[in-house]
Design a protein around this motif. Structure first.
Motif, PDB file in Angstrom:
ATOM      1  N   ARG A 173       0.819  -1.208   0.000  1.00 52.04           N
ATOM      2  CA  ARG A 173       0.000   0.000   0.000  1.00 52.04           C
ATOM      3  C   ARG A 173       0.853   1.258   0.000  1.00 52.04           C
ATOM      4  O   ARG A 173       0.591   2.204  -0.760  1.00 52.04           O
ATOM      5  CB  ARG A 173      -0.927  -0.017   1.218  1.00 52.04           C
ATOM      6  N   GLU A 174       1.885   1.288   0.811  1.00 50.85           N
ATOM      7  CA  GLU A 174       2.705   2.488   0.934  1.00 50.85           C
ATOM      8  C   GLU A 174       3.518   2.730  -0.336  1.00 50.85           C
ATOM      9  O   GLU A 174       3.631   3.869  -0.813  1.00 50.85           O
ATOM     10  CB  GLU A 174       3.635   2.372   2.152  1.00 50.85           C
ATOM     11  N   MET A 175       4.093   1.675  -0.883  1.00 48.10           N
ATOM     12  CA  MET A 175       4.896   1.834  -2.088  1.00 48.10           C
ATOM     13  C   MET A 175       4.038   2.258  -3.278  1.00 48.10           C
ATOM     14  O   MET A 175       4.460   3.089  -4.097  1.00 48.10           O
ATOM     15  CB  MET A 175       5.628   0.524  -2.409  1.00 48.10           C
ATOM     16  N   SER A 176       2.832   1.692  -3.383  1.00 46.74           N
ATOM     17  CA  SER A 176       1.949   2.080  -4.482  1.00 46.74           C
ATOM     18  C   SER A 176       1.568   3.551  -4.366  1.00 46.74           C
ATOM     19  O   SER A 176       1.439   4.249  -5.382  1.00 46.74           O
ATOM     20  CB  SER A 176       0.692   1.199  -4.479  1.00 46.74           C
ATOM     21  N   ASN A 177       1.439   4.045  -3.151  1.00 48.54           N
ATOM     22  CA  ASN A 177       1.137   5.460  -2.937  1.00 48.54           C
ATOM     23  C   ASN A 177       2.292   6.334  -3.425  1.00 48.54           C
ATOM     24  O   ASN A 177       2.091   7.387  -4.052  1.00 48.54           O
ATOM     25  CB  ASN A 177       0.853   5.717  -1.460  1.00 48.54           C
ATOM     26  N   LEU A 178       3.526   5.896  -3.165  1.00 52.38           N
ATOM     27  CA  LEU A 178       4.700   6.627  -3.624  1.00 52.38           C
ATOM     28  C   LEU A 178       4.810   6.629  -5.144  1.00 52.38           C
ATOM     29  O   LEU A 178       5.386   7.542  -5.737  1.00 52.38           O
ATOM     30  CB  LEU A 178       5.966   6.015  -3.012  1.00 52.38           C
ATOM     31  N   MET A 179       4.241   5.600  -5.781  1.00 51.48           N
ATOM     32  CA  MET A 179       4.282   5.500  -7.239  1.00 51.48           C
ATOM     33  C   MET A 179       3.146   6.262  -7.912  1.00 51.48           C
ATOM     34  O   MET A 179       2.946   6.158  -9.120  1.00 51.48           O
ATOM     35  CB  MET A 179       4.233   4.026  -7.648  1.00 51.48           C
ATOM     36  N   GLY A 180       2.376   7.013  -7.135  1.00 46.84           N
ATOM     37  CA  GLY A 180       1.323   7.845  -7.710  1.00 46.84           C
ATOM     38  C   GLY A 180      -0.054   7.233  -7.705  1.00 46.84           C
ATOM     39  O   GLY A 180      -0.988   7.791  -8.287  1.00 46.84           O
ATOM     40  N   ILE A 181      -0.216   6.088  -7.070  1.00 45.34           N
ATOM     41  CA  ILE A 181      -1.527   5.443  -6.984  1.00 45.34           C
ATOM     42  C   ILE A 181      -2.223   5.923  -5.717  1.00 45.34           C
ATOM     43  O   ILE A 181      -1.644   5.895  -4.637  1.00 45.34           O
ATOM     44  CB  ILE A 181      -1.386   3.900  -6.953  1.00 45.34           C
ATOM     45  N   ASN A 182      -3.446   6.354  -5.871  1.00 46.54           N
ATOM     46  CA  ASN A 182      -4.229   6.825  -4.727  1.00 46.54           C
ATOM     47  C   ASN A 182      -4.936   5.631  -4.074  1.00 46.54           C
ATOM     48  O   ASN A 182      -5.917   5.123  -4.617  1.00 46.54           O
ATOM     49  CB  ASN A 182      -5.258   7.850  -5.196  1.00 46.54           C
ATOM     50  N   PRO A 183      -4.444   5.165  -2.918  1.00 43.85           N
ATOM     51  CA  PRO A 183      -5.050   3.977  -2.301  1.00 43.85           C
ATOM     52  C   PRO A 183      -6.531   4.153  -1.988  1.00 43.85           C
ATOM     53  O   PRO A 183      -7.314   3.208  -2.131  1.00 43.85           O
ATOM     54  CB  PRO A 183      -4.223   3.789  -1.017  1.00 43.85           C
ATOM     55  N   GLN A 184      -6.930   5.342  -1.554  1.00 44.16           N
ATOM     56  CA  GLN A 184      -8.328   5.565  -1.203  1.00 44.16           C
ATOM     57  C   GLN A 184      -9.234   5.373  -2.420  1.00 44.16           C
ATOM     58  O   GLN A 184     -10.315   4.787  -2.320  1.00 44.16           O
ATOM     59  CB  GLN A 184      -8.504   6.975  -0.633  1.00 44.16           C
ATOM     60  N   GLN A 185      -8.787   5.867  -3.565  1.00 42.54           N
ATOM     61  CA  GLN A 185      -9.559   5.698  -4.792  1.00 42.54           C
ATOM     62  C   GLN A 185      -9.581   4.238  -5.216  1.00 42.54           C
ATOM     63  O   GLN A 185     -10.624   3.711  -5.656  1.00 42.54           O
ATOM     64  CB  GLN A 185      -8.954   6.564  -5.910  1.00 42.54           C
ATOM     65  N   VAL A 186      -8.435   3.561  -5.100  1.00 41.36           N
ATOM     66  CA  VAL A 186      -8.368   2.141  -5.449  1.00 41.36           C
ATOM     67  C   VAL A 186      -9.283   1.323  -4.548  1.00 41.36           C
ATOM     68  O   VAL A 186      -9.983   0.414  -5.011  1.00 41.36           O
ATOM     69  CB  VAL A 186      -6.914   1.633  -5.354  1.00 41.36           C
ATOM     70  N   PHE A 187      -9.308   1.643  -3.258  1.00 43.00           N
ATOM     71  CA  PHE A 187     -10.178   0.926  -2.330  1.00 43.00           C
ATOM     72  C   PHE A 187     -11.645   1.076  -2.745  1.00 43.00           C
ATOM     73  O   PHE A 187     -12.412   0.108  -2.739  1.00 43.00           O
ATOM     74  CB  PHE A 187      -9.996   1.454  -0.904  1.00 43.00           C
ATOM     75  N   ALA A 188     -12.029   2.301  -3.091  1.00 44.68           N
ATOM     76  CA  ALA A 188     -13.418   2.548  -3.476  1.00 44.68           C
ATOM     77  C   ALA A 188     -13.775   1.811  -4.760  1.00 44.68           C
ATOM     78  O   ALA A 188     -14.865   1.224  -4.878  1.00 44.68           O
ATOM     79  CB  ALA A 188     -13.660   4.047  -3.639  1.00 44.68           C
ATOM     80  N   LEU A 189     -12.863   1.815  -5.725  1.00 46.25           N
ATOM     81  CA  LEU A 189     -13.119   1.117  -6.985  1.00 46.25           C
ATOM     82  C   LEU A 189     -13.168  -0.395  -6.776  1.00 46.25           C
ATOM     83  O   LEU A 189     -13.986  -1.086  -7.387  1.00 46.25           O
ATOM     84  CB  LEU A 189     -12.040   1.476  -8.005  1.00 46.25           C
ATOM     85  N   THR A 190     -12.294  -0.901  -5.913  1.00 47.82           N
ATOM     86  CA  THR A 190     -12.309  -2.335  -5.606  1.00 47.82           C
ATOM     87  C   THR A 190     -13.620  -2.726  -4.936  1.00 47.82           C
ATOM     88  O   THR A 190     -14.228  -3.741  -5.276  1.00 47.82           O
ATOM     89  CB  THR A 190     -11.132  -2.701  -4.692  1.00 47.82           C
ATOM     90  N   ALA A 191     -14.055  -1.917  -3.975  1.00 56.18           N
ATOM     91  CA  ALA A 191     -15.326  -2.191  -3.294  1.00 56.18           C
ATOM     92  C   ALA A 191     -16.492  -2.113  -4.271  1.00 56.18           C
ATOM     93  O   ALA A 191     -17.420  -2.925  -4.217  1.00 56.18           O
ATOM     94  CB  ALA A 191     -15.524  -1.189  -2.156  1.00 56.18           C
ATOM     95  N   GLY A 192     -16.450  -1.126  -5.183  1.00 51.12           N
ATOM     96  CA  GLY A 192     -17.502  -1.019  -6.176  1.00 51.12           C
ATOM     97  C   GLY A 192     -17.540  -2.210  -7.099  1.00 51.12           C
ATOM     98  O   GLY A 192     -18.620  -2.751  -7.399  1.00 51.12           O
ATOM     99  N   ALA A 193     -16.367  -2.653  -7.554  1.00 46.97           N
ATOM    100  CA  ALA A 193     -16.306  -3.828  -8.423  1.00 46.97           C
ATOM    101  C   ALA A 193     -16.787  -5.080  -7.694  1.00 46.97           C
ATOM    102  O   ALA A 193     -17.518  -5.915  -8.260  1.00 46.97           O
ATOM    103  CB  ALA A 193     -14.877  -4.031  -8.922  1.00 46.97           C
ATOM    104  N   GLY A 194     -16.392  -5.222  -6.420  1.00 43.72           N
ATOM    105  CA  GLY A 194     -16.850  -6.366  -5.636  1.00 43.72           C
ATOM    106  C   GLY A 194     -18.353  -6.371  -5.453  1.00 43.72           C
ATOM    107  O   GLY A 194     -19.008  -7.419  -5.556  1.00 43.72           O
ATOM    108  N   ALA A 195     -18.923  -5.191  -5.197  1.00 38.82           N
ATOM    109  CA  ALA A 195     -20.369  -5.083  -5.039  1.00 38.82           C
ATOM    110  C   ALA A 195     -21.079  -5.378  -6.357  1.00 38.82           C
ATOM    111  O   ALA A 195     -22.154  -5.993  -6.377  1.00 38.82           O
ATOM    112  CB  ALA A 195     -20.738  -3.692  -4.542  1.00 38.82           C
ATOM    113  N   ALA A 196     -20.477  -4.945  -7.483  1.00 38.49           N
ATOM    114  CA  ALA A 196     -21.071  -5.209  -8.794  1.00 38.49           C
ATOM    115  C   ALA A 196     -21.133  -6.711  -9.077  1.00 38.49           C
ATOM    116  O   ALA A 196     -22.150  -7.227  -9.572  1.00 38.49           O
ATOM    117  CB  ALA A 196     -20.276  -4.496  -9.885  1.00 38.49           C
TER     118      ALA A 196
END
Length: 290
Positions: A173-196
């Motif tokens: 999680r921390e390294m992906s954040n340093l690489m420009g990935i927004n974990p909060q956005q990824v979490f929301a998209l993952t939850a949305g995909a799981g719910a779908a």
């Protein structure tokens, strides 16, 4: 009879696998055991029921709308609520997701009452004979679409840039954040995909089981067993374990009686925890977050 039970178990296992993919991914990426997952299954079934009952929409055609509706709901819940508790204790996330599940279930009761409904498509009673074994068309369609959605999500994670971002966040999680990935956005998209995906499972389930506000709860045991058996966060594991779970249940019901099928399934669950805790396809990093 054994051949018939085997076919029914395998076909039902495909649906179980689809119902588990989203739950397993949310657990693997965020380290959250989302008990509200079963409510998404229920709501997906009700979307299909309403469209079928009021507008005559075929259940298979209503599935994309059920998925879209659950994506929006899952994304919103994660963004507005769960992202704020994700760094706290596992117990708190369990309590919060359980509370969300209760709210969604009670809201469903208020809107639709506790009456049991059904979705009877024109092909609901149709079967095809394969080597002397009757294969219900509805179960065949549900298993085929479940497999297609599961494989499609697997390919998405491996090929799409957003899928790679999800896997990277699960890995570190921390390294992906340093690489420009927004974990909060990824979490929301993952939850949305799981719910779908849960909504799709609910939509398909509406053709196989009675539709009620608590129908999703019946999937909870299967979802936990399949997640552990396949490996937390493993899409391919969910697919394979889903078919295996359905097969084991069918055989247990055939040889020992229906009252033993849950016992055998949970015995398998305990056996996997002892022999191979990471599951058939599990990776060490899934679900391990500080």
């Amino acid at each position: 009879m054994l051949a018939q039970a085997t076919v029914n178990g395998i076909l039902l296992g495909g649906l179980y696998g689809l119902a588990t993919v989203g739950f397993s991914m949310v657990w693997g990426v965020m380290g959250v055991i989302n008990l509200a997952h079963t409510a998404f299954i229920t709501l997906g079934a009700y979307v299909t029921y309403v469209l079928f009952e009021r507008y005559g929409v075929d259940p298979l055609l209503s599935m994309p709308l059920a998925m879209a509706s659950m994506f929006v709901l899952g994304y919103g819940i994660q963004r507005l609520i769960l992202n704020h508790v994700i760094r706290t204790s596992l117990l708190l996330s369990l309590v919060v997701t359980f509370g969300i599940e209760l709210v969604l279930t009670d809201a469903t009761v208020l809107i639709f009452t506790s009456d049991v409904r059904s979705v009877n498509a024109s092909y609901a009673s149709t079967s095809v004979a394969v080597f002397g074994t009757l294969v219900p068309v509805v179960r065949l369609l549900a298993a085929g679409l479940s497999l297609a959605l599961g494989v499609g999500f697997f390919v998405f994670l491996r090929r799409a840039s957003l899928g790679q971002a999800i896997l990277a966040t699960a890995l570190d999680r921390e390294m992906s954040n340093l690489m420009g990935i927004n974990p909060q956005q990824v979490f929301a998209l993952t939850a949305g995909a799981g719910a779908a995906l849960a909504g799709a499972a609910g939509s398909l389930s509406s053709m196989l089981f009675p539709v009620s506000p608590t129908m999703g709860v019946s999937f909870l045991g299967a979802v936990f067993v399949i997640t552990v058996l396949g490996g937390i966060g493993s899409v391919e594991g969910c697919i394979v374990a889903g078919f295996l779970y359905g097969l084991v249940q069918a055989w247990a019901a055939y040889w020992l009686g229906t009252s033993f099928q849950e016992i055998v399934a949970f015995a398998m669950f305990l056996g996997v925890l002892v022999v191979r805790p990471q599951g058939l396809f599990g990776r060490a990093f899934f679900g391990e977050h500080a």
